[in-house]
Write a protein that holds these residues in place. Structure first.
Motif, short mmCIF file in Angstrom:
data_model
loop_
_atom_site.label_atom_id
_atom_site.label_comp_id
_atom_site.label_asym_id
_atom_site.label_seq_id
_atom_site.Cartn_x
_atom_site.Cartn_y
_atom_site.Cartn_z
N PRO A 257 0.81 -1.23 0.00
CA PRO A 257 0.00 0.00 0.00
C PRO A 257 0.84 1.27 0.00
CG PRO A 257 0.06 -0.92 2.20
CD PRO A 257 0.77 -1.92 1.31
N ASP A 258 1.81 1.30 -0.89
CA ASP A 258 2.63 2.48 -1.13
C ASP A 258 1.94 3.28 -2.23
OD1 ASP A 258 4.63 3.93 -2.87
OD2 ASP A 258 6.01 3.33 -1.30
N ARG A 259 1.65 4.55 -1.98
CA ARG A 259 0.88 5.37 -2.92
C ARG A 259 1.47 5.35 -4.32
NH1 ARG A 259 2.17 10.90 -3.56
NH2 ARG A 259 0.59 12.13 -4.67
N LEU A 260 2.77 5.56 -4.45
CA LEU A 260 3.39 5.63 -5.76
C LEU A 260 3.43 4.26 -6.44
CD1 LEU A 260 6.32 8.11 -5.00
CD2 LEU A 260 4.02 8.60 -5.88
N VAL A 261 3.67 3.21 -5.67
CA VAL A 261 3.67 1.86 -6.23
C VAL A 261 2.27 1.51 -6.75
CG1 VAL A 261 3.88 -0.59 -5.65
CG2 VAL A 261 5.61 1.02 -4.86
N ARG A 262 1.25 1.84 -5.97
CA ARG A 262 -0.12 1.52 -6.39
C ARG A 262 -0.49 2.27 -7.68
NH1 ARG A 262 -3.74 -1.02 -2.47
NH2 ARG A 262 -2.42 -2.58 -1.48
N TRP A 263 -0.12 3.55 -7.77
CA TRP A 263 -0.40 4.28 -9.01
C TRP A 263 0.36 3.67 -10.18
CZ3 TRP A 263 -3.94 7.50 -10.72
CH2 TRP A 263 -4.70 8.24 -9.82
N ALA A 264 1.61 3.30 -9.96
CA ALA A 264 2.41 2.71 -11.04
C ALA A 264 1.81 1.39 -11.51
CB ALA A 264 3.85 2.51 -10.58
N VAL A 265 1.35 0.57 -10.56
CA VAL A 265 0.73 -0.70 -10.93
C VAL A 265 -0.57 -0.46 -11.69
CG1 VAL A 265 -0.37 -2.78 -10.02
CG2 VAL A 265 1.82 -2.02 -9.08
N LEU A 266 -1.36 0.50 -11.24
CA LEU A 266 -2.61 0.80 -11.93
C LEU A 266 -2.38 1.19 -13.38
CD1 LEU A 266 -5.73 1.29 -11.71
CD2 LEU A 266 -5.16 3.68 -11.20
N LEU A 267 -1.29 1.93 -13.65
CA LEU A 267 -1.07 2.51 -14.97
C LEU A 267 -0.03 1.76 -15.81
CD1 LEU A 267 -1.03 6.27 -13.88
CD2 LEU A 267 -2.97 4.95 -14.77
N HIS A 268 0.60 0.72 -15.25
CA HIS A 268 1.77 0.14 -15.94
C HIS A 268 1.43 -0.46 -17.30
CE1 HIS A 268 0.29 -3.73 -14.37
NE2 HIS A 268 1.17 -4.35 -15.16
N ASP A 269 0.20 -0.93 -17.48
CA ASP A 269 -0.19 -1.53 -18.76
C ASP A 269 -1.27 -0.72 -19.47
OD1 ASP A 269 1.61 -3.58 -18.67
OD2 ASP A 269 0.19 -5.12 -18.06
N ALA A 270 -1.43 0.54 -19.08
CA ALA A 270 -2.48 1.35 -19.70
C ALA A 270 -2.29 1.49 -21.21
CB ALA A 270 -2.52 2.74 -19.05
N GLY A 271 -1.06 1.40 -21.67
CA GLY A 271 -0.78 1.55 -23.09
C GLY A 271 -0.95 0.29 -23.91
N LYS A 272 -1.21 -0.83 -23.28
CA LYS A 272 -1.28 -2.09 -24.02
C LYS A 272 -2.33 -2.09 -25.14
CE LYS A 272 0.84 -5.80 -21.37
NZ LYS A 272 0.63 -7.09 -20.68
N PRO A 273 -3.56 -1.64 -24.90
CA PRO A 273 -4.53 -1.66 -26.01
C PRO A 273 -4.06 -0.89 -27.23
CG PRO A 273 -5.67 -1.36 -23.93
CD PRO A 273 -4.20 -1.24 -23.63
N ARG A 274 -3.26 0.15 -27.05
CA ARG A 274 -2.77 0.94 -28.17
C ARG A 274 -1.63 0.25 -28.91
NH1 ARG A 274 -2.51 7.22 -25.91
NH2 ARG A 274 -4.59 7.24 -24.91
N CYS A 275 -0.99 -0.72 -28.26
CA CYS A 275 0.21 -1.34 -28.83
C CYS A 275 -0.03 -2.77 -29.31
CB CYS A 275 1.33 -1.36 -27.76
SG CYS A 275 1.82 0.27 -27.18
N PHE A 276 -1.26 -3.23 -29.28
CA PHE A 276 -1.53 -4.64 -29.55
C PHE A 276 -1.27 -5.01 -31.00
CE2 PHE A 276 -4.55 -8.02 -30.76
CZ PHE A 276 -4.07 -9.03 -29.94
N THR A 277 -0.54 -6.10 -31.16
CA THR A 277 -0.40 -6.76 -32.47
C THR A 277 -0.54 -8.26 -32.23
OG1 THR A 277 2.02 -6.94 -32.24
CG2 THR A 277 1.16 -4.98 -33.37
N GLN A 278 -0.81 -8.98 -33.30
CA GLN A 278 -0.98 -10.43 -33.16
C GLN A 278 -0.38 -11.13 -34.35
OE1 GLN A 278 -5.04 -11.63 -32.52
NE2 GLN A 278 -4.52 -13.78 -32.15
N ASP A 279 0.28 -12.27 -34.07
CA ASP A 279 0.78 -13.13 -35.13
C ASP A 279 0.51 -14.57 -34.74
OD1 ASP A 279 2.72 -13.82 -33.24
OD2 ASP A 279 4.25 -12.49 -34.09
N GLU A 280 1.16 -15.50 -35.41
CA GLU A 280 0.89 -16.92 -35.14
C GLU A 280 1.28 -17.33 -33.72
OE1 GLU A 280 4.96 -16.38 -36.78
OE2 GLU A 280 2.93 -15.73 -37.36
N ARG A 281 2.12 -16.53 -33.07
CA ARG A 281 2.54 -16.85 -31.70
C ARG A 281 1.62 -16.25 -30.65
NH1 ARG A 281 7.26 -14.45 -30.50
NH2 ARG A 281 7.14 -13.04 -32.29
N GLY A 282 0.69 -15.40 -31.07
CA GLY A 282 -0.25 -14.81 -30.12
C GLY A 282 -0.15 -13.30 -30.10
N GLY A 283 -0.65 -12.71 -29.01
CA GLY A 283 -0.68 -11.26 -28.89
C GLY A 283 0.64 -10.70 -28.38
#
Length: 453
Positions: A257-283
């Motif tokens: 429950p460290d404020r900065l750690v919790r914010w970082a965890v909340l936002l660490h993958d926020a960019g994934k939907p914008r970066c998604f690609t897929q090939d025969e190996r998966g996403g």
């Protein structure tokens, strides 16, 4: 019975002995019933603000006369004393346009947001609970005082306050309050960024933060719309058994429950939907840490975080997927770049991130354990990992005729040589190495020349 601290009891006793009603109210009463230590104590009284000021003299100062509030100093502590009141209309969705002072404690309690905050205790610890707040606390229920939509529409910040209470106290909203939290969410756009940030800080650090975010993504998404594309986004990766949002929530459950750690965890993958690609190996999500970091920076700027907190979270997000070799050299380099505090936070983010992956890929915990062991060993040895620890400083290099940017660059190169274990952190040897920097800008060349001597 509620135990009132002496400094607050003195204020209540003074008011009572002069013929006024006086009660501790709100969060201090709620927290006392939960066995928690209240952060502060507030009082409500039948005395008018002018009477409170006259009664306490130099110990009192007006801090909110328009709303009937006087701050009283007692035994070195401050207690806000507010006259019983009813509120007028809330045309701005945040504060009442007017208040009317009343002689009724019940009327004062009836204007409050939730039943768990609409309780009072007198100097003897006797509870006044006209709306069933104690029973709701025992049942773990969040319930608005009065009609939920009306109460939340008066002050939209109550929506986030309600979610914070659920996250911190483990409450669940009863059906009418639950509907109100959802149906009134658009009103959150009226609330100042600083107030939104403060409520989200408290929510994220609560033990039940992940459960609340899971239950109310559309509400939190009103103030953090960047999170909504994560909800239900299939990662199509063997490393993940959850969608991006669920992965984030599982990571959050495993973050301290460290404020900065919790914010970082909340936002660490926020960019994934914008970066998604897929090939025969998966996403795949190539480059998502950098995109997530930019999004985190924008979110934190909008919510008006202080510069240090903003930079810390952006750094943690940017580094969350970066490999740190579990070697002394690797950890030394990370220490040099991040410092002890940030590196510890990064390891916590990495640990939480890994625990949110598919069970068969959670083996990185052992690697992270080893990284922490090396960190502790280096700190015990007082290892050099910053210019502050280096055996030479700027004055030493000035004496060798270094000036301006070249001085800073030389210190950084000397530090890197020490961090990488290619030179001891000894003044005489580092000064000799520094002299060679004038002719050899490549630190590796300098190291070889130094060894030949």
């Amino acid at each position: 019975m509620i135990e009132i601290p002496e400094y607050a009891a003195q204020v209540l006793q003074t008011l009572e002995s002069n013929g006024f009603e006086a009660w501790c109210v709100g969060g201090c009463v709620r927290d006392s019933l939960l066995g928690r230590t209240p952060q502060d104590w507030d009082a409500a009284t039948s005395a008018l603000p002018e009477q409170v000021l006259e009664l306490f003299g130099a110990q009192a100062r007006p801090t909110g006369l328009r709303h009937g509030t006087v701050t009283v100093r007692s035994s070195g502590q401050s207690i806000e004393v507010t006259t019983f009141r009813t509120d007028g209309t809330y045309r701005d969705g945040r504060r009442p346009d007017s208040v009317t002072f009343t002689r009724s404690l019940r009327e004062d309690l009836s204007r409050r947001d939730f039943t768990v905050n609409a309780m009072a205790a007198d100097v003897r610890g006797t509870l006044c609970d006209p709306f069933g707040g104690r029973d709701d606390l025992r049942a773990g229920t969040l319930r608005c005082v009065g009609r939920a939509e009306d109460r939340l529409a008066e002050d939209a910040l109550r929506i986030l306050r309600g979610l914070r209470f659920c996250a911190v106290l483990g409450l669940s909203a009863e059906p009418e309050t639950d509907r109100g939290l959802r149906s009134c969410r658009s009103l959150l756009n009226r609330i100042a960024a600083e107030r939104v940030r403060a409520e989200l800080d408290g929510l994220l650090c609560g033990p039940a933060a992940a459960q609340v975010l899971r239950a109310y993504p559309e509400v939190v998404g009103t103030v953090l719309p960047e999170l909504l594309p994560m909800v239900g986004f299939d990662q199509r990766s063997r490393y993940h058994c959850y969608d991006v949002w669920e992965h984030t929530l599982h990571a959050l459950e495993n973050a301290p429950p460290d404020r900065l750690v919790r914010w970082a965890v909340l936002l660490h993958d926020a960019g994934k939907p914008r970066c998604f690609t897929q090939d025969e190996r998966g996403g795949h999500f190539y480059g998502h840490p950098a995109v997530s970091a930019r999004m985190a920076d924008g979110i934190m700027e909008r919510l008006r975080f202080d510069a240090a907190s903003r930079q810390a979270v952006v750094t943690l997000v940017e580094w969350h997927d970066r490999d740190i070799p579990r070697t002394e050299k690797g950890v030394r380099r990370a220490l040099m770049r991040l410092g002890e505090t940030r590196l510890r936070q990064l390891l916590a983010v990495k640990r939480a991130d890994n625990l949110g992956q598919a069970p068969e890929y959670r083996g990185r915990q052992t690697e992270l354990d080893r990284g922490e062991e090396i960190l502790e060993e280096l700190l015990r040895e007082n290892a050099c990992f910053s210019l502050r620890d280096l055996a030479v400083n700027g004055r030493d290099l000035l004496a060798l005729d270094f000036h301006g940017p070249e001085l800073g660059a030389a210190l950084e190169r000397l530090l890197l040589a020490v961090v990488d274990g290619e030179a001891p952190n000894e003044r005489a040897g580092l000064l000799k190495m520094a002299k060679l920097l004038k002719d050899a800008p490549d630190i590796r060349v300098i190291d070889r020349k130094y060894e030949q001597k």
